[in-house]
Design a protein around this motif. Structure first.
Motif, PDB file in Angstrom:
ATOM      1  N   ASN A  46      47.322  30.553  30.234  1.00  0.00           N
ATOM      2  CA  ASN A  46      46.503  30.901  31.010  1.00  0.00           C
ATOM      3  C   ASN A  46      46.380  29.681  32.111  1.00  0.00           C
ATOM      4  O   ASN A  46      45.216  28.732  31.197  1.00  0.00           O
ATOM      5  CB  ASN A  46      45.519  31.601  30.615  1.00  0.00           C
ATOM      6  CG  ASN A  46      46.701  32.840  30.147  1.00  0.00           C
ATOM      7  OD1 ASN A  46      47.204  33.955  30.940  1.00  0.00           O
ATOM      8  ND2 ASN A  46      45.239  33.440  29.046  1.00  0.00           N
ATOM      9  N   LEU A  71      43.440  28.553  34.806  1.00  0.00           N
ATOM     10  CA  LEU A  71      42.364  28.871  36.095  1.00  0.00           C
ATOM     11  C   LEU A  71      41.536  29.013  37.433  1.00  0.00           C
ATOM     12  O   LEU A  71      42.174  28.339  37.960  1.00  0.00           O
ATOM     13  CB  LEU A  71      40.999  28.425  35.200  1.00  0.00           C
ATOM     14  CG  LEU A  71      39.128  28.876  35.778  1.00  0.00           C
ATOM     15  CD1 LEU A  71      38.578  30.286  35.770  1.00  0.00           C
ATOM     16  CD2 LEU A  71      38.061  27.827  35.709  1.00  0.00           C
ATOM     17  N   ASN A 115      40.103  28.912  40.733  1.00  0.00           N
ATOM     18  CA  ASN A 115      39.109  28.883  41.471  1.00  0.00           C
ATOM     19  C   ASN A 115      39.203  29.012  42.878  1.00  0.00           C
ATOM     20  O   ASN A 115      39.406  29.078  43.680  1.00  0.00           O
ATOM     21  CB  ASN A 115      37.511  27.829  41.138  1.00  0.00           C
ATOM     22  CG  ASN A 115      37.263  28.141  39.915  1.00  0.00           C
ATOM     23  OD1 ASN A 115      37.094  29.418  38.757  1.00  0.00           O
ATOM     24  ND2 ASN A 115      37.586  26.837  39.177  1.00  0.00           N
ATOM     25  N   LYS A 126      33.784  40.325  47.347  1.00  0.00           N
ATOM     26  CA  LYS A 126      33.327  39.938  46.016  1.00  0.00           C
ATOM     27  C   LYS A 126      32.654  41.177  45.887  1.00  0.00           C
ATOM     28  O   LYS A 126      33.760  41.982  44.333  1.00  0.00           O
ATOM     29  CB  LYS A 126      32.337  38.798  45.524  1.00  0.00           C
ATOM     30  CG  LYS A 126      33.078  38.404  43.304  1.00  0.00           C
ATOM     31  CD  LYS A 126      31.738  37.778  43.718  1.00  0.00           C
ATOM     32  CE  LYS A 126      31.253  38.235  42.302  1.00  0.00           C
ATOM     33  NZ  LYS A 126      30.539  38.680  41.884  1.00  0.00           N
ATOM     34  N   GLN A 182      34.573  44.034  42.942  1.00  0.00           N
ATOM     35  CA  GLN A 182      34.271  44.159  41.566  1.00  0.00           C
ATOM     36  C   GLN A 182      34.360  46.368  41.672  1.00  0.00           C
ATOM     37  O   GLN A 182      33.876  46.592  40.756  1.00  0.00           O
ATOM     38  CB  GLN A 182      33.052  43.471  41.525  1.00  0.00           C
ATOM     39  CG  GLN A 182      32.635  43.965  39.680  1.00  0.00           C
ATOM     40  CD  GLN A 182      31.293  42.604  39.370  1.00  0.00           C
ATOM     41  OE1 GLN A 182      30.573  42.165  40.305  1.00  0.00           O
ATOM     42  NE2 GLN A 182      31.609  42.531  38.384  1.00  0.00           N
ATOM     43  N   CYS A 193      37.215  48.062  41.455  1.00  0.00           N
ATOM     44  CA  CYS A 193      37.517  48.111  39.953  1.00  0.00           C
ATOM     45  C   CYS A 193      37.100  48.576  39.166  1.00  0.00           C
ATOM     46  O   CYS A 193      37.984  49.318  38.651  1.00  0.00           O
ATOM     47  CB  CYS A 193      38.349  46.601  39.908  1.00  0.00           C
ATOM     48  SG  CYS A 193      38.925  45.331  41.330  1.00  0.00           S
ATOM     49  N   ASN A 205      40.114  45.441  36.376  1.00  0.00           N
ATOM     50  CA  ASN A 205      39.107  44.640  36.551  1.00  0.00           C
ATOM     51  C   ASN A 205      39.790  43.650  37.479  1.00  0.00           C
ATOM     52  O   ASN A 205      41.171  44.112  38.169  1.00  0.00           O
ATOM     53  CB  ASN A 205      38.995  43.677  35.200  1.00  0.00           C
ATOM     54  CG  ASN A 205      40.755  43.206  34.776  1.00  0.00           C
ATOM     55  OD1 ASN A 205      40.893  42.974  35.067  1.00  0.00           O
ATOM     56  ND2 ASN A 205      40.945  43.663  33.654  1.00  0.00           N
ATOM     57  N   THR A 229      40.605  40.345  37.586  1.00  0.00           N
ATOM     58  CA  THR A 229      41.936  39.596  37.129  1.00  0.00           C
ATOM     59  C   THR A 229      43.058  40.075  37.491  1.00  0.00           C
ATOM     60  O   THR A 229      44.310  39.864  38.000  1.00  0.00           O
ATOM     61  CB  THR A 229      41.886  38.790  35.786  1.00  0.00           C
ATOM     62  OG1 THR A 229      40.119  38.156  35.913  1.00  0.00           O
ATOM     63  CG2 THR A 229      42.834  38.128  35.237  1.00  0.00           C
ATOM     64  N   ALA A 230      43.583  41.455  36.406  1.00  0.00           N
ATOM     65  CA  ALA A 230      45.059  41.992  36.759  1.00  0.00           C
ATOM     66  C   ALA A 230      45.264  43.011  38.243  1.00  0.00           C
ATOM     67  O   ALA A 230      46.062  42.618  38.753  1.00  0.00           O
ATOM     68  CB  ALA A 230      44.575  43.311  35.588  1.00  0.00           C
ATOM     69  N   LEU A 270      43.730  40.595  41.301  1.00  0.00           N
ATOM     70  CA  LEU A 270      44.453  39.758  41.688  1.00  0.00           C
ATOM     71  C   LEU A 270      45.790  38.741  41.181  1.00  0.00           C
ATOM     72  O   LEU A 270      46.215  38.647  41.967  1.00  0.00           O
ATOM     73  CB  LEU A 270      43.496  38.197  41.151  1.00  0.00           C
ATOM     74  CG  LEU A 270      41.966  38.862  41.897  1.00  0.00           C
ATOM     75  CD1 LEU A 270      40.513  38.149  41.059  1.00  0.00           C
ATOM     76  CD2 LEU A 270      42.607  38.429  44.057  1.00  0.00           C
ATOM     77  N   ASN A 271      46.332  39.446  39.946  1.00  0.00           N
ATOM     78  CA  ASN A 271      47.652  38.658  39.709  1.00  0.00           C
ATOM     79  C   ASN A 271      48.176  40.054  40.430  1.00  0.00           C
ATOM     80  O   ASN A 271      49.578  39.617  40.783  1.00  0.00           O
ATOM     81  CB  ASN A 271      47.630  39.471  37.754  1.00  0.00           C
ATOM     82  CG  ASN A 271      46.839  37.842  37.028  1.00  0.00           C
ATOM     83  OD1 ASN A 271      47.597  36.835  37.180  1.00  0.00           O
ATOM     84  ND2 ASN A 271      45.945  38.296  36.698  1.00  0.00           N
TER      85      ASN A 271
END
Length: 66
Positions: free
Chosen positions: A4, A6, A8, A16, A20, A23, A29, A31-32, A34-35
């Motif tokens: 993984n 990071l 930024n 943001k 949040q 989500c 979440n 991260t999930a 954005l991926n």
């Protein structure tokens, strides 16, 4: 297993916070999501890259078999 990394980047605080909250509402979440968005972006744009490849030409015998 893949490592993984990071990532930024700058984003406005209101955006943001809204991301949040959204989500959390969707029980996921950031991260999930954005991926998922990055994978979709890469997949859509790799199709553009692939469209630049030459077409495979069929011989007349191959065409009549179809």
């Amino acid at each position: 297993m893949q490592a993984n990394n990071l990532l930024n980047f700058r984003i406005s605080e209101p955006l943001k916070d809204e991301f949040q909250v959204t989500c959390r509402h969707l029980q996921t979440n950031m991260t999930a999501e954005l991926n998922r968005m990055i994978r979709k972006f890469v997949q859509e744009h790799s199709a553009i890259k692939e469209s630049g490849r030459p077409l495979r030409w069929f011989s007349s015998s191959e065409w009549s078999e179809r």
